[in-house]
Design an enzyme around this catalytic site. Structure first.
Site, PDB file in Angstrom:
ATOM      1  N   LYS A  13       0.834  -1.214   0.000  1.00 39.48           N
ATOM      2  CA  LYS A  13       0.000   0.000   0.000  1.00 39.48           C
ATOM      3  C   LYS A  13       0.868   1.263   0.000  1.00 39.48           C
ATOM      4  CE  LYS A  13      -2.469  -0.692   3.737  1.00 39.48           C
ATOM      5  NZ  LYS A  13      -1.874  -1.960   4.186  1.00 39.48           N
ATOM      6  N   ARG A  88      -9.604   1.304   9.128  1.00 37.25           N
ATOM      7  CA  ARG A  88      -9.089  -0.023   9.454  1.00 37.25           C
ATOM      8  C   ARG A  88     -10.186  -0.908  10.054  1.00 37.25           C
ATOM      9  NH1 ARG A  88      -3.496   0.680   8.723  1.00 37.25           N
ATOM     10  NH2 ARG A  88      -2.288  -0.931   9.715  1.00 37.25           N
ATOM     11  N   ARG A 160      10.989  -2.503  11.409  1.00 38.51           N
ATOM     12  CA  ARG A 160       9.913  -2.019  12.277  1.00 38.51           C
ATOM     13  C   ARG A 160       9.603  -3.093  13.312  1.00 38.51           C
ATOM     14  NH1 ARG A 160       5.193   0.078   8.291  1.00 38.51           N
ATOM     15  NH2 ARG A 160       3.979  -0.887   9.942  1.00 38.51           N
TER      16      ARG A 160
HETATM   17  P1  AMP Z   1       0.649   0.769   8.901  1.00 39.96           P
HETATM   18  O1  AMP Z   1       1.858   1.598   8.713  1.00 39.96           O
HETATM   19  O2  AMP Z   1      -0.533   1.255   8.116  1.00 39.96           O
HETATM   20  O3  AMP Z   1       0.914  -0.706   8.709  1.00 39.96           O
HETATM   21  O4  AMP Z   1       0.203   0.937  10.442  1.00 39.96           O
HETATM   22  C1  AMP Z   1       1.077   0.541  11.474  1.00 39.96           C
HETATM   23  C2  AMP Z   1       0.299   0.461  12.781  1.00 39.96           C
HETATM   24  O5  AMP Z   1      -0.243   1.752  13.102  1.00 39.96           O
HETATM   25  C3  AMP Z   1      -0.909  -0.466  12.784  1.00 39.96           C
HETATM   26  O6  AMP Z   1      -0.560  -1.820  13.019  1.00 39.96           O
HETATM   27  C4  AMP Z   1      -1.731   0.132  13.927  1.00 39.96           C
HETATM   28  O7  AMP Z   1      -1.172  -0.202  15.172  1.00 39.96           O
HETATM   29  C5  AMP Z   1      -1.513   1.626  13.716  1.00 39.96           C
HETATM   30  N1  AMP Z   1      -2.537   2.170  12.788  1.00 39.96           N
HETATM   31  C6  AMP Z   1      -2.341   2.691  11.553  1.00 39.96           C
HETATM   32  N2  AMP Z   1      -3.499   3.099  11.009  1.00 39.96           N
HETATM   33  C7  AMP Z   1      -4.458   2.814  11.928  1.00 39.96           C
HETATM   34  C8  AMP Z   1      -5.868   2.962  11.946  1.00 39.96           C
HETATM   35  N3  AMP Z   1      -6.537   3.475  10.904  1.00 39.96           N
HETATM   36  N4  AMP Z   1      -6.534   2.572  13.075  1.00 39.96           N
HETATM   37  C9  AMP Z   1      -5.875   2.062  14.126  1.00 39.96           C
HETATM   38  N5  AMP Z   1      -4.555   1.866  14.165  1.00 39.96           N
HETATM   39  C10 AMP Z   1      -3.838   2.233  13.074  1.00 39.96           C
END
Ligand code: AMP
Length: 213
Positions: A13, A88, A160
């Protein structure tokens, strides 16, 4: 163009979002990136989000929704935006729908990047992220020119916390249980476009543009 990108962690993404945001000249809004910036800056929001993120769980909706609503008030989002990693869950999708109604604007499309779970585990366990610019590379499939150094900006590459194997499994469960239902939500609204997210990055970008035409 008001666009949402949806797909499991590791579907690419972030990579496609950067390309599509440039293509349509709209801001790329990644809730994960905003949380990571807050963690780096040691803000109260960052301190709160960190424990959820490190465990691969969702940050509570009240916090995430308020942050997203605020981001959409910035002037760069007036004429379009690309949301990456938000919504999400169905609660967030409903919250976003209310925000858009209040602003008298509508989404144009929701693009799903579809990928089998085995492929995700391969991708995420070798993913490395730049501490400085957030760009990703891969220890096998997309090696940087110099090990540990970002090709994009020269920043330090790191793994990460939530890309570690035990956390990846939980993130996939969270995706299946909480995020996947938003796909039906947007399909019912006639907004969903699905593309295959396995293969060459530039080929996937071409499919994305074709699906959004
Ligand atoms: P990502 O970089 O999109 O994979 O997001 C990394 C982490 O950030 C996720 O595993 C969640 O812990 C948090 N996170 C990101 N976007 C959301 C969201 N829309 N709602 C809740 N937690 C989020």
């Amino acid at each position: 163009m008001r666009l949402i990108l949806v797909g499991p962690p590791g579907a690419g993404k972030g990579t496609q979002a950067v390309f599509l945001a440039a293509h349509f000249a709209i801001p790329h809004i990644s809730t994960g990136d905003i949380f990571r910036l807050n963690i780096k800056g040691e803000t109260d929001l960052g301190k709160l989000a960190k424990s959820y993120m490190d465990a691969g769980n969702l940050v509570p909706d009240s916090v995430t929704n308020a942050m997203l609503e605020d981001r959409l008030t910035h002037t760069d989002a007036e004429n379009g935006f690309l949301l990456d990693g938000y919504p999400r869950n169905v609660g967030q999708a409903e919250f976003l729908a209310d925000v858009l109604v209040k602003k008298s604007i509508a989404l144009d499309a929701v693009l799903e990047l579809s990928i089998p779970h085995e492929e995700i585990i391969k991708r995420l366990s070798g993913r490395r992220t730049c501490r400085n610019c957030g760009a990703s590379s891969h220890v096998i499939f997309d090696k940087p020119n110099v090990e540990g150094v970002c090709d994009n900006c020269g920043g330090e590459l790191y793994q990460r916390e939530d890309d570690k194997e035990e956390v990846v499994a939980n993130r996939l469960n969270v995706y299946t249980e909480q995020t996947e239902p938003i796909i039906a939500f947007y399909r019912n609204l006639g907004l969903l476009k699905v593309i295959n997210a396995v293969g060459d990055v530039s080929e996937i970008s071409t499919h994305a543009i074709a699906a959004l035409k």
